[in-house]
Design an enzyme around this catalytic site. Structure first.
Site, mmCIF file in Angstrom:
data_model
loop_
_atom_site.group_PDB
_atom_site.id
_atom_site.type_symbol
_atom_site.label_atom_id
_atom_site.label_comp_id
_atom_site.label_asym_id
_atom_site.label_seq_id
_atom_site.Cartn_x
_atom_site.Cartn_y
_atom_site.Cartn_z
ATOM 1 N N ARG A 1 68.250 23.348 2.862
ATOM 2 C CA ARG A 1 67.316 23.864 3.868
ATOM 3 C C ARG A 1 66.301 24.785 3.195
ATOM 4 O O ARG A 1 66.611 25.440 2.203
ATOM 5 C CB ARG A 1 68.061 24.649 4.945
ATOM 6 C CG ARG A 1 68.799 23.778 5.954
ATOM 7 C CD ARG A 1 69.404 24.605 7.076
ATOM 8 N NE ARG A 1 70.482 25.440 6.610
ATOM 9 C CZ ARG A 1 70.428 26.739 6.377
ATOM 10 N NH1 ARG A 1 69.302 27.410 6.582
ATOM 11 N NH2 ARG A 1 71.469 27.415 5.951
ATOM 12 N N TYR B 1 65.888 16.043 3.351
ATOM 13 C CA TYR B 1 67.241 16.570 3.227
ATOM 14 C C TYR B 1 67.820 17.127 4.524
ATOM 15 O O TYR B 1 67.157 17.910 5.222
ATOM 16 C CB TYR B 1 67.278 17.682 2.149
ATOM 17 C CG TYR B 1 68.602 18.371 2.155
ATOM 18 C CD1 TYR B 1 69.685 17.809 1.484
ATOM 19 C CD2 TYR B 1 68.814 19.506 2.920
ATOM 20 C CE1 TYR B 1 70.923 18.386 1.564
ATOM 21 C CE2 TYR B 1 70.057 20.093 3.002
ATOM 22 C CZ TYR B 1 71.111 19.528 2.321
ATOM 23 O OH TYR B 1 72.337 20.097 2.420
ATOM 24 N N LYS C 1 70.187 21.452 13.087
ATOM 25 C CA LYS C 1 69.781 22.850 13.188
ATOM 26 C C LYS C 1 68.510 23.016 14.028
ATOM 27 O O LYS C 1 68.361 23.966 14.790
ATOM 28 C CB LYS C 1 69.583 23.455 11.792
ATOM 29 C CG LYS C 1 70.862 23.443 10.975
ATOM 30 C CD LYS C 1 71.925 24.230 11.665
ATOM 31 C CE LYS C 1 73.341 23.946 11.266
ATOM 32 N NZ LYS C 1 73.857 24.296 9.987
ATOM 33 N N HIS D 1 76.112 28.640 16.273
ATOM 34 C CA HIS D 1 76.488 28.055 14.977
ATOM 35 C C HIS D 1 77.991 28.267 14.771
ATOM 36 O O HIS D 1 78.407 29.103 13.977
ATOM 37 C CB HIS D 1 75.666 28.755 13.885
ATOM 38 C CG HIS D 1 75.735 28.111 12.540
ATOM 39 N ND1 HIS D 1 75.436 28.777 11.375
ATOM 40 C CD2 HIS D 1 76.039 26.850 12.159
ATOM 41 C CE1 HIS D 1 75.566 27.962 10.343
ATOM 42 N NE2 HIS D 1 75.938 26.787 10.793
ATOM 43 N N SER E 1 76.377 29.432 6.856
ATOM 44 C CA SER E 1 76.440 28.166 6.128
ATOM 45 C C SER E 1 77.283 28.305 4.862
ATOM 46 O O SER E 1 77.158 29.292 4.133
ATOM 47 C CB SER E 1 75.030 27.715 5.765
ATOM 48 O OG SER E 1 74.266 27.578 6.938
ATOM 49 N N CYS F 1 80.416 28.935 4.549
ATOM 50 C CA CYS F 1 81.371 30.043 4.599
ATOM 51 C C CYS F 1 82.675 29.659 5.285
ATOM 52 O O CYS F 1 83.421 30.527 5.744
ATOM 53 C CB CYS F 1 80.747 31.258 5.282
ATOM 54 S SG CYS F 1 79.454 32.026 4.304
ATOM 55 N N ASP G 1 80.468 22.684 13.302
ATOM 56 C CA ASP G 1 79.220 23.373 12.960
ATOM 57 C C ASP G 1 78.478 23.968 14.157
ATOM 58 O O ASP G 1 77.901 25.039 14.038
ATOM 59 C CB ASP G 1 78.288 22.400 12.221
ATOM 60 C CG ASP G 1 77.180 23.110 11.450
ATOM 61 O OD1 ASP G 1 77.496 24.076 10.732
ATOM 62 O OD2 ASP G 1 76.007 22.720 11.571
ATOM 63 N N ARG H 1 76.707 16.982 -0.103
ATOM 64 C CA ARG H 1 77.285 16.837 1.242
ATOM 65 C C ARG H 1 77.817 15.439 1.462
ATOM 66 O O ARG H 1 77.363 14.474 0.857
ATOM 67 C CB ARG H 1 76.192 17.111 2.295
ATOM 68 C CG ARG H 1 75.561 18.493 2.220
ATOM 69 C CD ARG H 1 76.095 19.406 3.279
ATOM 70 N NE ARG H 1 75.683 20.785 3.084
ATOM 71 C CZ ARG H 1 76.042 21.771 3.906
ATOM 72 N NH1 ARG H 1 76.793 21.519 4.965
ATOM 73 N NH2 ARG H 1 75.670 23.009 3.675
HETATM 74 P P1 GTP Z 1 78.040 24.468 6.470
HETATM 75 O O1 GTP Z 1 78.313 23.018 6.547
HETATM 76 O O2 GTP Z 1 76.960 24.814 5.489
HETATM 77 O O3 GTP Z 1 77.774 25.086 7.790
HETATM 78 O O4 GTP Z 1 79.352 25.164 5.789
HETATM 79 P P2 GTP Z 1 80.769 25.557 6.422
HETATM 80 O O5 GTP Z 1 80.670 26.879 7.104
HETATM 81 O O6 GTP Z 1 81.305 24.433 7.207
HETATM 82 O O7 GTP Z 1 81.650 25.819 5.103
HETATM 83 P P3 GTP Z 1 82.825 24.932 4.460
HETATM 84 O O8 GTP Z 1 84.030 24.868 5.318
HETATM 85 O O9 GTP Z 1 82.253 23.649 4.013
HETATM 86 O O10 GTP Z 1 83.187 25.806 3.180
HETATM 87 C C1 GTP Z 1 82.231 26.138 2.206
HETATM 88 C C2 GTP Z 1 82.899 26.665 0.974
HETATM 89 O O11 GTP Z 1 83.741 27.764 1.305
HETATM 90 C C3 GTP Z 1 83.766 25.625 0.292
HETATM 91 O O12 GTP Z 1 83.463 25.594 -1.076
HETATM 92 C C4 GTP Z 1 85.171 26.121 0.509
HETATM 93 O O13 GTP Z 1 85.985 25.822 -0.589
HETATM 94 C C5 GTP Z 1 85.018 27.614 0.717
HETATM 95 N N1 GTP Z 1 86.058 28.105 1.650
HETATM 96 C C6 GTP Z 1 86.290 27.643 2.911
HETATM 97 N N2 GTP Z 1 87.356 28.272 3.476
HETATM 98 C C7 GTP Z 1 87.785 29.163 2.549
HETATM 99 C C8 GTP Z 1 88.855 30.127 2.539
HETATM 100 O O14 GTP Z 1 89.615 30.287 3.498
HETATM 101 N N3 GTP Z 1 88.971 30.883 1.407
HETATM 102 C C9 GTP Z 1 88.130 30.730 0.339
HETATM 103 N N4 GTP Z 1 88.328 31.507 -0.730
HETATM 104 N N5 GTP Z 1 87.136 29.818 0.306
HETATM 105 C C10 GTP Z 1 86.955 29.059 1.397
HETATM 106 C C1 SPV Z 2 74.002 24.474 7.154
HETATM 107 O O1 SPV Z 2 73.246 24.806 6.235
HETATM 108 O O2 SPV Z 2 74.476 25.314 7.968
HETATM 109 C C2 SPV Z 2 74.392 23.062 7.314
HETATM 110 C C3 SPV Z 2 73.699 22.071 6.494
HETATM 111 O O3 SPV Z 2 75.218 22.747 8.151
HETATM 112 S S1 SPV Z 2 72.182 21.614 7.152
HETATM 113 O O4 SPV Z 2 72.375 20.450 8.010
HETATM 114 O O5 SPV Z 2 71.316 21.271 6.059
HETATM 115 O O6 SPV Z 2 71.628 22.689 7.947
HETATM 116 MN MN MN Z 3 76.326 24.682 9.225
#
Ligand code: GTP
Ligand code: SPV
Ligand code: MN
Length: 599
Positions: A70, A210, A219, A239, A261, A263, A286, A378
């Site tokens: 983004r 992207y 989003k 979100h 994002s 996290c 999400d 992704r």
């Molecule tokens: P978006 O799709 O961008 O919205 O991301 P998201 O909030 O869905 O995050 P996602 O679950 O994909 O996790 C992103 C990163 O955080 C990954 O590399 C995970 O390994 C890491 N992560 C997720 N949960 C944990 C946790 O409980 N502990 C730690 N240390 N890392 C975590």
């Molecule tokens: C985020 O960045 O929170 C995502 C990926 O879920 S995107 O669709 O690019 O916004």
């Molecule tokens: Mn997201």
């Protein structure tokens, strides 16, 4: 099927006259159409077909290195009055920006096909769902939108003759001269615009192919535009992931969680509990749209139909249910390609492959000293393929939400979990939520920034007004049953830089405490920042975690919190008069409690 919706027909004519595509294709959403488009993208060099015996009907795409995330500095929110957009958004005069963008759109689809994608955010026909139509010149967008949303004839039928829809215009901004060969990932890296016109409402996106820049249902619509609709109509567009948690006694509660994002939303949404007898099921990973039902219960739907998940770090040990969702019918973006035509990314397996083609299409080995996959690589996967998808995930009525969690990457200060004693204080906690930045957006990574409710890049209006909207929710219906609000932090680090909490499946221990708080089964202790678990209330059975680490994870360091207060005040000052007075009072009261505790 062509539509009888005259507004849609007129709009498609108008955009075709402007963008001058070679052809127009109305997407019906069928399997046959999808196969045709995927084949075409393979022939054109955009898609790489993956090993049919390992990952049937799946494709890898490697983007232009200048188009991998983004672009918040190229994202614009354009109501007539800049006060409405707020300091959280880049504002442009809507008439001027449309003039500028019309010049870019003029002839931008030459040599390409204009695809018309009618899509529904949410189960078709749900009272919480909304329809959009995306016009795009990108096959990648069509194929991804088909996974991420519900597209095609069914949506046109629901739209009918005079149904309402959000106009979503997208172009990669790379017209082709007659005979000019296309590149694998066309884009216009120097001229990206992700523009929102909430008063129309419409979305105009240009130059990027992207994710969130181009899949406009996500989003742009489901958060930025939907948040303005939600404000007007008295609901919430957030979100947040949504999960269902069932206790060993068979009681079920739904929880929503707002993390920025990258996290941990996808991970928490699909977690595999390590505590015996507990079951977690995924509604969404999400985005969450919530409306009150007639009984004052806040009910949520996942407006999406797929996962656009972060690949690096996803493995059978971190997120087994995401891995199991990827068995077929997926699109991979910016992952590495192995010699047997499979995908790979960092930490996917204990042993990296001996060699691979990196996301930059360069030969890669574990000794290369570079990443094989882009940090924001992704996968796009149909939600129905998730083995723990909740039975009610497509219920048009939505699921009742009992608790809302806020969280982010906070290596220090913020404890593992605590509870807000009221909706107002919980809202306040959401407004001071901060997190380290990640690769999900272009720019620096690892910088702490305030990201209220994980919505800083996604709130389509002045965030001060957004805070007021949150505060107004309990008063919007008689007998409103508001979810309880909690704060969590999986990312606390020790002085020597290791994570203090094991995270992932072990997060179910915190969910269990939250479940028990909501059902009145466990006590909590008061602290200056909120309610913490009593000693022993967190179920740590079978977990080898040093006592000192646990103590640090649950400590409230008043002095450390006090150090953050000036930064919180500066964060509030950015919004000036728009910050509701009760939030300033909550901040003053928090500071006073911390001062009392620190002396
Ligand atoms: P978006 O799709 O961008 O919205 O991301 P998201 O909030 O869905 O995050 P996602 O679950 O994909 O996790 C992103 C990163 O955080 C990954 O590399 C995970 O390994 C890491 N992560 C997720 N949960 C944990 C946790 O409980 N502990 C730690 N240390 N890392 C975590
Ligand atoms: C985020 O960045 O929170 C995502 C990926 O879920 S995107 O669709 O690019 O916004
Ligand atoms: Mn997201």
């Amino acid at each position: 099927m062509k539509t009888t919706n005259q507004r849609l027909l007129n709009w498609v004519d108008e955009i075709a006259a402007l963008c001058k595509p070679d052809a127009i294709h109305w997407c019906d959403g069928s399997e046959a159409e999808n196969t045709r488009l995927c084949n075409q993208a393979v022939e054109g060099g955009t898609f790489i077909r993956l090993n049919e015996s390992k990952r049937p009907n799946s494709f890898l795409v490697m983007s232009d290195p200048a188009d991998v995330a983004r672009v918040e500095d190229r994202t614009f929110v354009c109501p007539t009055d800049p006060r409405e957009a707020g300091p959280n958004n880049n504002w442009r005069d809507p008439t001027e920006l449309k003039d500028t963008m019309r010049q870019l759109y003029d002839g931008c689809m030459r040599g390409r096909t204009l695809y018309v994608i009618p899509f529904s955010m949410g189960p078709i026909g749900s009272p919480i769902a909304h329809i959009g139509v995306e016009l795009t010149d990108s096959i990648y967008v069509v194929v991804n939108m088909r996974i991420m949303t519900r597209i095609g004839d069914e949506v046109l039928k629901a739209l009918g003759e005079d149904g309402d829809f959000v106009e979503c215009l997208h172009s990669v901004g790379a017209p082709l001269d007659p005979g000019q060969k296309d590149v694998p990932w066309p884009c216009n890296a120097d001229n990206k615009y992700i523009s929102h016109f909430p008063e129309d409402p419409s979305i105009w996106s240009y130059g990027s192919g992207y994710g969130g820049n181009a899949l406009l249902g996500k989003k742009c619509f489901a958060l930025r535009i939907a948040s303005t609709m939600a404000r007007r109509q008295g609901w919430m567009a957030e979100h947040m992931l949504i999960l269902g948690l069932t206790s060993p006694e068979g009681e079920k509660k739904y929880i929503a969680a707002a993390f920025p994002s990258a996290c941990g939303k996808t991970n928490l949404a699909m977690l595999e509990p390590t505590l015996a007898g507990w079951k977690a099921e995924c509604v969404g990973d999400d985005i969450c749209w919530m409306k009150f039902d007639d009984n004052g219960q806040l009910r949520a739907i996942n407006p999406e139909a797929g996962f656009f998940g972060v690949a690096p770090g996803t493995s059978m040990s971190s997120n087994p249910n995401a891995m199991r969702s990827l068995y077929a019918n997926c699109i991979y973006t910016n992952c590495a390609l192995t010699p047997d035509n499979d995908v790979w990314w960092e930490e996917m397996t204990d042993e990296p492959p001996a060699e691979a083609l990196s996301w930059k299409r360069e030969p890669w080995t574990p000794d290369s000293g570079t990443k094989a996959a882009n940090p924001n690589a992704r996968y796009t996967a149909p939600a129905r393929q998730c083995p723990v998808i909740d039975p009610a995930w497509e219920d048009p009525a939505g699921v009742p939400i009992s608790a809302i969690l806020f969280g982010g990457r906070r290596p220090s200060t913020v404890p593992l979990c605590f509870e807000a004693p009221s909706w107002q204080y919980g809202t306040f906690l959401g407004t001071i939520q901060a997190s380290e930045t990640t690769a999900a957006a272009a720019g620096n990574v690892g910088v702490l920034r305030y990201d209220p409710m994980a919505m800083l890049p996604f709130c389509g209006y002045n965030m001060g007004d957004y805070f007021a909207h949150w505060l107004s929710m309990p008063g919007r219906v008689p007998n409103a049953k508001m979810p309880r609000i909690f704060f969590v932090n999986w990312f606390r680090k020790s002085d020597d830089g290791r994570f203090l909490w094991p995270g992932f499946g072990e997060n179910c221990r915190v969910l269990k405490w939250i479940f028990e708080r909501v059902s009145g089964q466990t006590e909590a202790v008061e602290s200056p920042i909120g309610l913490l678990p009593t000693p022993g209330a967190l179920d740590l059975s079978g977990l080898a975690i040093p006592e000192e680490d646990m103590a640090e994870l649950l400590a409230v360091d008043a002095k450390a919190w006090l150090k953050d207060i000036p930064a919180i005040r500066a964060h509030y000052e950015k919004f000036g008069e728009a910050i509701p007075a009760v939030l300033r009072q909550e901040l003053d009261a928090l500071e006073a409690r911390l001062q009392a505790a620190a002396t």
